[in-house]
Design an enzyme around this catalytic site. Structure first.
Site, short mmCIF file in Angstrom:
data_model
loop_
_atom_site.label_atom_id
_atom_site.label_comp_id
_atom_site.label_asym_id
_atom_site.label_seq_id
_atom_site.Cartn_x
_atom_site.Cartn_y
_atom_site.Cartn_z
N ASP A 134 0.85 -1.20 0.00
CA ASP A 134 0.00 0.00 0.00
C ASP A 134 0.89 1.26 0.00
O ASP A 134 2.12 1.16 -0.04
CB ASP A 134 -0.90 -0.09 1.24
CG ASP A 134 -2.17 0.72 1.14
OD1 ASP A 134 -2.41 1.32 0.08
OD2 ASP A 134 -2.93 0.77 2.13
N HIS A 135 0.23 2.40 0.12
CA HIS A 135 0.91 3.72 0.09
C HIS A 135 2.39 3.71 0.48
O HIS A 135 2.73 3.38 1.61
CB HIS A 135 0.23 4.69 1.08
CG HIS A 135 -1.14 5.05 0.69
ND1 HIS A 135 -1.42 6.17 -0.06
CD2 HIS A 135 -2.32 4.42 0.92
CE1 HIS A 135 -2.73 6.23 -0.26
NE2 HIS A 135 -3.30 5.18 0.31
N GLU B 111 -0.94 7.19 -7.63
CA GLU B 111 -2.08 8.01 -7.19
C GLU B 111 -1.92 9.43 -7.70
O GLU B 111 -0.83 9.99 -7.62
CB GLU B 111 -2.18 8.00 -5.66
CG GLU B 111 -3.30 8.89 -5.13
CD GLU B 111 -3.62 8.68 -3.65
OE1 GLU B 111 -3.56 7.51 -3.19
OE2 GLU B 111 -3.90 9.66 -2.96
N GLU C 137 -4.18 7.91 6.95
CA GLU C 137 -3.92 6.49 6.91
C GLU C 137 -2.46 6.30 7.23
O GLU C 137 -1.60 6.91 6.60
CB GLU C 137 -4.23 5.93 5.52
CG GLU C 137 -4.09 4.42 5.45
CD GLU C 137 -4.37 3.88 4.05
OE1 GLU C 137 -3.83 4.43 3.09
OE2 GLU C 137 -5.11 2.89 3.95
N HIS D 124 -9.80 8.63 3.62
CA HIS D 124 -9.35 7.49 4.43
C HIS D 124 -10.00 7.53 5.81
O HIS D 124 -10.21 8.59 6.37
CB HIS D 124 -7.83 7.53 4.62
CG HIS D 124 -7.08 7.06 3.42
ND1 HIS D 124 -6.08 7.79 2.84
CD2 HIS D 124 -7.17 5.95 2.67
CE1 HIS D 124 -5.59 7.14 1.81
NE2 HIS D 124 -6.24 6.01 1.67
N HIS E 127 -9.59 4.10 -3.05
CA HIS E 127 -9.05 4.23 -1.68
C HIS E 127 -10.06 4.97 -0.84
O HIS E 127 -10.83 5.78 -1.34
CB HIS E 127 -7.77 5.08 -1.68
CG HIS E 127 -6.56 4.39 -2.19
ND1 HIS E 127 -5.46 4.16 -1.41
CD2 HIS E 127 -6.26 3.90 -3.41
CE1 HIS E 127 -4.53 3.55 -2.13
NE2 HIS E 127 -4.99 3.38 -3.35
N GLY E 128 -9.99 4.76 0.46
CA GLY E 128 -10.80 5.58 1.36
C GLY E 128 -12.29 5.41 1.13
O GLY E 128 -13.04 6.38 1.14
N GLY E 129 -12.73 4.16 0.94
CA GLY E 129 -14.14 3.93 0.64
C GLY E 129 -14.97 3.52 1.84
O GLY E 129 -16.18 3.35 1.71
N ASN F 194 -9.61 -0.75 -1.75
CA ASN F 194 -8.88 -0.94 -0.51
C ASN F 194 -9.84 -0.91 0.68
O ASN F 194 -10.64 0.02 0.78
CB ASN F 194 -7.83 0.16 -0.34
CG ASN F 194 -6.71 0.05 -1.36
OD1 ASN F 194 -6.73 -0.81 -2.24
ND2 ASN F 194 -5.73 0.92 -1.25
#
Ligand SMILES: [Zn+2]
Length: 342
Positions: free
Chosen positions: A95-96, A161, A169, A212, A249-251, A271
């Site tokens: 991830d990130h 991104e 996050e 997030h 992301h951030g859902g 994610n």
């Protein structure tokens, strides 16, 4: 099934985009959480993605070591060993990773994959995210392009991104609201730069109001139509083959209606971290509150070994998280779609 290989991973993503579903991409930090994901996916008949963040890797390496690459390797090794006990495909992803952490996280993991390939062994991970969203677009894409060239030689996929996902996050806090929505011009520039480096798929986290973490209803103003605008612009300008594989992301806390609309516009990976964390911890909290005089030694009593054995509550937590993975697979329409390797 063994962990997905490169052609299988590409086929998974292609099929998800064609059939308008997305894979749950679940963050894990331990054997228990990794096992929960495999179990939930298998019970759903869904393929999926297991991912490790920088903080998750540091945690998994042990509090006295805190080496994020080492912890990520350890989790990935575990998944490689147990995955073939489950009748589904799973891909491993990180991830990130911001530019300042590439040297201590993604690049050592790429080196590990390169070493394995040289020895005739499968890749360690299938894909890695580089998050350059805090940088000017040109700098973001310069780094992404150079990573992509190296990644393609090792059959690794890159996730990038543009724009900025709000919220927090792993200690990465997003900036102001202005960049919460990606523009078609930005994503067209992404497609041009990525196409110049090769034809392998790449994943794009484009932002459409996502945040997030979980907020109260009404806080998140998702505009999935932004994804459609970006997808339409790229297909019109560069052709259907240039279409995006979007990552959501951030859902957490999003309306199902918005999620489904995003899937229709090419989201293939979603994610899910916060909701999984809660499901896992909720089960442990329930156990501790319901059996507090067993997990604790109160007033000179001895407690109950069965209640405080970590296996007792970690098994409950694994079960609860597996159930939350099943819910995610249903919501993302990936349940029942598992590919059988040809
Ligand atoms: Zn994210």
């Amino acid at each position: 099934m063994p962990v997905a290989d490169f052609p299988t991973y590409c086929a998974m993503l292609e099929r998800a985009r064609r059939e308008h579903f997305a894979y749950p991409a679940v963050n894990v930090t331990s054997l228990s959480t990794a096992n929960a994901v495999l179990r939930g996916l298998a019970e759903s008949g869904s393929d999926g993605i297991i991912q490790v963040s920088t903080g998750g890797g540091a945690f998994a390496s042990g509090g006295g070591v805190k080496d994020m690459a080492l912890g990520a390797i350890s989790i990935a090794e575990h998944v490689h060993r147990v995955a073939d006990r489950y009748p589904i495909q799973v891909a491993l992803h990180t991830d990130h990773c911001t530019a300042d952490k590439l040297d201590s996280f993604v690049l050592p993991l790429v080196e590990e994959t390169e070493r394995r390939r040289a020895a005739g062994r499968p890749n360690l991970f299938n894909s890695h995210m580089f998050d350059g969203s805090a940088l000017p677009l040109r700098d973001n894409l310069d780094i992404a392009a150079s990573l992509r060239e190296r990644f393609m030689r090792a059959e690794l996929l890159l996730e990038i991104e543009v724009g900025a996902v709000g919220g927090e996050e792993d200690g990465i806090r997003a900036t102001g609201a202005a960049r919460l929505y990606t523009t078609p011009e930005e994503t067209l520039e992404v497609a041009r730069r990525m196409r110049a480096t090769g034809t392998a798929p790449y994943l794009l986290a484009a932002t459409f109001g996502n945040v997030h973490g979980v907020y109260r209803p009404g806080h998140v103003k998702l505009k999935p139509s932004i994804l459609k605008d970006c997808q339409d612009a790229v297909v019109k300008t560069l052709g259907a083959a240039a279409g995006f594989y979007f990552v959501f992301h951030g859902g957490s806390g999003s309306e199902l209606r918005d999620i489904h609309e995003a899937l229709d516009y090419g989201v293939v990976k979603m994610n899910v971290d916060t909701d999984m964390q809660y499901a896992f911890t909720r089960a442990i909290a329930h156990h501790c509150f319901a059996h507090y005089d067993g997990v604790l030694r109160i007033d000179g009593e001895v407690g109950n070994k069965k209640a405080y054995d970590p296996r007792t509550y970690l098994a409950l937590a694994e079960r609860a998280m597996a159930d939350r993975v099943k819910q995610a697979a249903t919501e993302l329409r990936s349940a029942g779609t598992a590919l059988v390797r040809a």
